[in-house]
Enzyme design. Structure first.
Site, PDB file in Angstrom:
ATOM      1  N   HIS A  31      -3.810  -5.061   0.696  1.00 31.45           N
ATOM      2  CA  HIS A  31      -3.317  -5.422   2.026  1.00 31.45           C
ATOM      3  C   HIS A  31      -3.508  -6.916   2.288  1.00 31.45           C
ATOM      4  O   HIS A  31      -4.505  -7.328   2.895  1.00 31.45           O
ATOM      5  CB  HIS A  31      -4.077  -4.643   3.098  1.00 31.45           C
ATOM      6  CG  HIS A  31      -3.642  -3.224   3.260  1.00 31.45           C
ATOM      7  ND1 HIS A  31      -2.516  -2.867   3.965  1.00 31.45           N
ATOM      8  CD2 HIS A  31      -4.194  -2.073   2.816  1.00 31.45           C
ATOM      9  CE1 HIS A  31      -2.389  -1.550   3.955  1.00 31.45           C
ATOM     10  NE2 HIS A  31      -3.383  -1.040   3.260  1.00 31.45           N
ATOM     11  N   CYS A  73       0.839  -1.204   0.000  1.00 30.59           N
ATOM     12  CA  CYS A  73       0.000   0.000   0.000  1.00 30.59           C
ATOM     13  C   CYS A  73       0.878   1.260   0.000  1.00 30.59           C
ATOM     14  O   CYS A  73       1.463   1.599  -1.019  1.00 30.59           O
ATOM     15  CB  CYS A  73      -0.978  -0.025   1.172  1.00 30.59           C
ATOM     16  SG  CYS A  73      -2.325   1.188   1.010  1.00 30.59           S
ATOM     17  N   GLU A 111      -2.097  -8.556   4.471  1.00 29.91           N
ATOM     18  CA  GLU A 111      -1.951  -8.774   5.912  1.00 29.91           C
ATOM     19  C   GLU A 111      -3.214  -8.421   6.709  1.00 29.91           C
ATOM     20  O   GLU A 111      -3.334  -8.802   7.878  1.00 29.91           O
ATOM     21  CB  GLU A 111      -0.754  -7.963   6.445  1.00 29.91           C
ATOM     22  CG  GLU A 111      -1.009  -6.500   6.717  1.00 29.91           C
ATOM     23  CD  GLU A 111      -1.032  -5.610   5.484  1.00 29.91           C
ATOM     24  OE1 GLU A 111      -0.982  -4.372   5.650  1.00 29.91           O
ATOM     25  OE2 GLU A 111      -1.111  -6.142   4.352  1.00 29.91           O
TER      26      GLU A 111
END
Length: 241
Positions: free
Chosen positions: A184, A96, A186
């Protein structure tokens, strides 16, 4: 493998308890792929910049509420560090904000997205397959996202790996050593749900509803986590040859 984590922000205090901080999320993702992965965290947003000779196999940058175009001393120092990693051919993966930082630091351009917020789980198309993209299961890729800015011009030696009508440069590779991902991998759905709640005053009800609805689908977070480690290993192999 040992990863140097370039932390570029903290999760909002109210969300750290249930979800952890940004380095925790990345460690959880990559250890789900390879439990033996080790990490060293550098709080760049607090002025803690590593030496490029740190004993790590590769680098990963976190997201941030800041923008790559913001005028902050630590952002300028991270840009300088990215250029040193590029010059010394060390593997770097940007997520990002980190994706955007790689682009800008190496000569590309980042702007506020004309179509507004990228939120929720949205699908992109993989435009080419690299050797480190294993396993390969589909031409489509879906990750969670939360961003207003995006890369609009590649740096020299950059090429698009995945894109969409909303975000044409969603995933890029610069040369052989830098990988940028706008999404993202994660993030958990629960975290993004709670993050959306904290941004209700900045996002239209219609966009929030669409983002929440998108979270019902599956995402390719573990696949991309594996690709991240594969990419770092592939750079290390090239350096050893």
């Amino acid at each position: 493998m040992k990863i140097g984590l370039l932390q570029c922000d903290d999760v909002a205090p109210a969300l750290i308890g249930p979800h952890g901080n940004y380095p925790d999320m990345i460690q959880t993702l990559l250890r789900a792929v390879d439990p033996d992965t080790q990490f060293q965290v550098f709080a760049c947003h607090q002025g803690q910049l590593p030496d490029h000779t740190a004993n790590v196999d590769g680098w990963v940058t976190t997201g941030s509420k800041c923008g790559a175009n913001d005028d902050a001393d630590w952002i300028a120092r991270v840009s300088d560090f990215i250029r040193v990693l590029w010059q010394t051919r060390q593997p770097l993966v940007g997520i990002c904000f980190g994706h955007q930082m790689i682009a800008k630091a190496l000569g590309g351009r980042v702007e506020r997205a004309a179509l507004g917020w990228g939120l929720g789980a949205y699908q992109t198309t993989l435009e080419q397959q690299e050797p480190w993209m294993t396993p390969w299961h589909s031409q489509e890729l879906q990750l969670l996202a939360s961003h207003q800015d995006q890369v609009v011009e590649l740096p020299p030696q950059g090429r698009v790996l995945a894109g969409s009508g909303f975000c044409p440069i969603y995933m890029m590779q610069v040369g052989d050593t830098c990988l940028g991902i706008q999404g993202h991998p994660e993030f958990s759905r629960a975290y993004l749900e709670d993050l959306l709640d904290t941004r209700r005053d900045r996002i239209t009800p219609e966009r929030l509803l669409a983002a929440r609805h998108s979270l019902r689908g599956s995402t390719d977070d573990l696949l991309v986590g594996r690709w991240i480690l594969n990419f770092i290993r592939s750079v290390q192999r090239q350096r050893a040859d």
